[in-house]
Design an enzyme around this catalytic site. Structure first.
Site, PDB file in Angstrom:
ATOM      1  N   ASP A  11       3.900   1.388  -4.257  1.00 24.97           N
ATOM      2  CA  ASP A  11       3.195   1.201  -5.521  1.00 24.97           C
ATOM      3  C   ASP A  11       2.978  -0.293  -5.725  1.00 24.97           C
ATOM      4  OD1 ASP A  11       3.240   3.914  -6.009  1.00 24.97           O
ATOM      5  OD2 ASP A  11       4.991   3.840  -7.325  1.00 24.97           O
ATOM      6  N   ASP A 130      -1.016  14.165  -9.961  1.00 23.95           N
ATOM      7  CA  ASP A 130       0.219  13.917 -10.705  1.00 23.95           C
ATOM      8  C   ASP A 130       0.493  15.135 -11.570  1.00 23.95           C
ATOM      9  OD1 ASP A 130       0.311  11.399  -9.562  1.00 23.95           O
ATOM     10  OD2 ASP A 130      -0.760  10.458 -11.230  1.00 23.95           O
TER      11      ASP A 130
END
Length: 258
Positions: A11, A130
């Site tokens: 990330d 997600d």
């Protein structure tokens, strides 16, 4: 049977690799290129980079670090973050990425999946999802998860979006199980099994890895094609060469590494 893939996830925020828990409270984990080279040397099968601020901030990924990574590693890597059109995707691929991944932009404009598949081929197009379990027991999709202040809960069921993404041309699905993210209690096998039952393209599990057995479980019990993890790799808790030896000992086929 194709070899199962071990995929470190990086990330990215403000040019650094960060990691949170359940998509919140991110801490700095190191330099993008240094971590990429470490995982290359350890025998990772591929890498995934998420610019987690790009979509919430309405910008595209920084091509400069994509180019730096491409110059220094020789394993496939995928880039996600703020890819809203064919032109941006082309720039990311031109910078050196092997695949592009879309998440929130596709929820806002699903036809983007087809446009990218038509332009570059389905093998280049990954759809990240997600997913979180709501109070009614259903798994539903969220977007803009890179910024907790902008995260949106959507009424769409995860399973419905998986089916639609495939219909539109997704060549691979990455299922980010938000309830399990960063807590190291194992992958969400129940959810992954349901997704696997209707997923005709490669399925990558994300969220929850805490020990080597969790990787074996997601391959054996959910039939995932790949397992993505972050904190256990960044911290050194699970060295990739040891993980691959462990999986081979359990008769799980993985590619040769160190």
């Amino acid at each position: 049977m194709l070899s199962r893939r071990i995929i470190p996830c990086l990330d990215v925020r403000d040019g650094r690799v960060v990691k949170g828990v359940k998509f919140r409270d991110h801490i700095d984990m190191g330099d993008i290129v240094e971590l990429a080279m470490r995982y290359r040397d350890q025998g990772a099968d591929e890498l995934v980079f998420y610019d987690i601020g790009a979509s919430p901030e309405g910008r595209s990924v920084d091509y400069a670090w994509v180019e730096r990574v491409a110059r220094l590693i020789d394993i496939p890597f995928c880039v996600a973050g703020g890819i809203r059109d064919v032109e941006t995707a082309r720039a990311v691929l031109h910078a050196g990425a092997d695949k592009i991944s879309i998440n929130s932009p596709a929820l806002g404009r699903p036809q983007l999946i087809s446009e990218l598949a038509d332009a570059f081929g389905v093998q280049c197009v990954v759809v990240g999802i997600d997913s979180i379990r709501e109070e009614d027991g259903q798994w539903r999709v969220r977007r803009y998860t890179g910024d907790p202040s902008k995260t949106q809960a959507l009424p769409m069921r995860t399973l419905d979006w998986v089916a639609e993404a495939q219909r539109l041309g997704a060549g691979e699905i990455v299922l980010n199980c938000m309830d399990n993210d960063g807590v190291r209690h194992g992958y969400d096998i129940a959810q992954l099994r349901q997704v696997r039952a209707l997923c005709r393209v490669p399925l990558i599990a994300s969220g929850g890895a805490g020990e080597m057995q969790h990787f074996a479980d997601v391959f054996d019990q959910a039939d995932a094609d790949g397992a993505l993890a972050a904190s256990v790799f960044h911290s050194g808790a699970i060295p990739i060469p040891e993980l691959k030896r462990f999986l081979r000992a359990q008769q799980i086929e993985v590619r040769d590494g160190q």
